[in-house]
Design an enzyme around this catalytic site. Structure first.
Site, PDB file in Angstrom:
ATOM      1  N   CYS A 169       6.704  34.908  22.283  1.00  0.00           N
ATOM      2  CA  CYS A 169       7.443  35.508  21.156  1.00  0.00           C
ATOM      3  C   CYS A 169       8.840  34.738  20.835  1.00  0.00           C
ATOM      4  O   CYS A 169       9.328  35.018  19.595  1.00  0.00           O
ATOM      5  CB  CYS A 169       7.725  36.884  21.227  1.00  0.00           C
ATOM      6  SG  CYS A 169       6.125  37.795  21.510  1.00  0.00           S
ATOM      7  N   HIS A 220      12.830  39.350  16.483  1.00  0.00           N
ATOM      8  CA  HIS A 220      11.557  39.330  16.500  1.00  0.00           C
ATOM      9  C   HIS A 220      10.844  40.616  16.331  1.00  0.00           C
ATOM     10  O   HIS A 220      11.605  41.661  16.529  1.00  0.00           O
ATOM     11  CB  HIS A 220      11.229  38.934  18.064  1.00  0.00           C
ATOM     12  CG  HIS A 220       9.901  39.216  18.328  1.00  0.00           C
ATOM     13  ND1 HIS A 220       8.584  38.929  17.572  1.00  0.00           N
ATOM     14  CD2 HIS A 220       9.497  39.668  19.583  1.00  0.00           C
ATOM     15  CE1 HIS A 220       7.552  39.104  18.310  1.00  0.00           C
ATOM     16  NE2 HIS A 220       7.991  39.835  19.773  1.00  0.00           N
ATOM     17  N   ASN A 231       3.286  42.898  15.567  1.00  0.00           N
ATOM     18  CA  ASN A 231       4.003  42.070  16.152  1.00  0.00           C
ATOM     19  C   ASN A 231       3.331  40.861  16.273  1.00  0.00           C
ATOM     20  O   ASN A 231       2.131  40.796  16.657  1.00  0.00           O
ATOM     21  CB  ASN A 231       4.094  42.361  17.809  1.00  0.00           C
ATOM     22  CG  ASN A 231       4.844  41.349  18.666  1.00  0.00           C
ATOM     23  OD1 ASN A 231       4.914  40.199  18.416  1.00  0.00           O
ATOM     24  ND2 ASN A 231       5.217  41.820  20.003  1.00  0.00           N
TER      25      ASN A 231
END
Ligand code: UT7
Length: 330
Positions: free
Chosen positions: A116, A257, A287
């Protein structure tokens, strides 16, 4: 005397596949509920790739948007860096595929694997090529098809992830007031077992890893990752606020994020930073790992939430463990 070169964001773009997967879709096969998912994560729906979508095809569509926003032709790109942990192939890189789809001559193209945090890692590489004069125009992409490494029988993970891509075109500028600055990258491989995605060459079982009943799928210790994410997001925001204060800049927007709305809320609690200046779109996309920051950035730019001269914090954290942040004045 020559003025130092900065890397500025010239244009942003993003793409998400059209298939919307609402929370209710998981309740048909799993012991979960829309209410649990919404209240524990903030996610209402996510996008899943269709059969023809890959990191490279979605990355290319996001890149085309970013190029168009920047007014840059594919032939002007000097370098392509793509962040992904779900590449189309182990070889060649997704960046090479994007290069061929965009028809960008023979410019260098390579992938970055930092989960990520990948997009901010990729930005840092691109920024150094520009600052040293090795490249003038760099395409940076974050693209993921996490649905292809998701175990849909694991309620702890399958509700979290989505697919998509985001991109920016970075350009060289000698304007000292603009560009990327104070980029910070970190990794702690000693905690590698907290999130893992196996590859075709993963030994069985991977040394020191969690038990992976099926070697295809992502496995995660959600609770530990949650604590890590809150700590590092908060630490990076505190550093950025201190940096901005020292430099006499105002932080206009945080683009974190998109992990879990509870992570974002807990990290920013008591920090005296207005919630409306934090970009949150995980309710729509979940996500999307390396794609999450550039998709959120592109949406913020297109919605007019930031303008030239504004200073933004891009901040990410994830598997590795890795964490990273970058300040940018548009
Ligand atoms: O980009 C980095 C990638 N990592 C992440 O995005 C994950 C970060 N972590 C999180 O977002 C949260 O830890 C989760 C959303 C994964 C889990 O939320 P939590 O509040 O930390 O729950 P928990 O893991 O402490 O589990 C609490 C309970 C457990 O049941 P028991 O053992 O108490 O009976 C879980 O089995 O919630 C259960 N649970 C669910 N229940 C209904 C876990 N997933 C679900 C679900 N539906 N989808």
């Amino acid at each position: 005397m020559e003025r130092p070169i900065n890397a500025t964001i010239r244009g942003t773009g993003s793409y998400v596949p059209p298939r919307i997967v609402p929370n209710d879709e998981f309740t048909q096969s799993l012991d979960t509920s829309d209410e649990w998912i919404r209240t524990r994560t903030g996610i209402r729906e996510r996008r899943h790739a269709g059969p023809g979508d890959t990191a490279a095809t979605m990355g290319t569509l996001a890149a085309r948007e970013a190029l168009s926003a920047a007014g840059v032709a594919p032939g002007e790109i000097d370098l392509i860096v793509c962040a992904t942990v779900t590449p189309d192939l182990m070889c060649p890189s997704t960046a090479c595929l994007i290069q061929s789809y965009l028809d960008c001559r023979t410019v260098p193209a390579f992938d970055i694997s930092a989960a990520c945090s990948g997009f901010v890692y990729a930005l840092s590489v691109a920024e150094q090529y520009i600052r040293t004069g090795s490249a003038k125009t760099v395409l940076v992409v974050g693209a993921e098809v996490l649905s292809r490494v998701t175990d849909f029988s694991d309620r702890n993970t399958c509700i979290l992830f989505g697919d998509g891509a985001g991109a920016v075109v970075l350009g060289a500028s000698t304007d000292p007031a603009r560009g990327l600055f104070n980029i910070r990258l970190f990794a702690d491989g000693s905690r590698q077992e907290l999130i893992q995605v196996p590859s075709l060459v993963t030994p069985n079982p991977p040394p020191g890893s969690m038990a992976l009943p099926n070697l295809r799928y992502l496995r995660m210790n959600g609770r530990e990752v949650f604590k890590f994410a809150v700590t590092q997001l908060r630490a990076q925001v505190e550093l950025a606020l201190a940096d901005c204060k020292r430099l006499g800049k105002e932080l206009s927007l945080i683009v974190p994020h998109q992990v879990n709305v509870r992570v974002i809320d807990a990290a920013l609690e008591d920090l005296d930073f207005p919630a409306e200046k934090v970009v949150v779109n995980l309710d729509k996309y979940g996500n999307t790992s390396a794609a999450s920051v550039p998709i959120a950035l592109d949406e913020a730019v297109r919605a007019g939430r930031c303008k030239p001269g504004d200073t933004l914090l891009l901040v990410a954290f994830g598997g590795g463990l890795t964490w990273s942040s970058a300040l940018v004045t548009l």
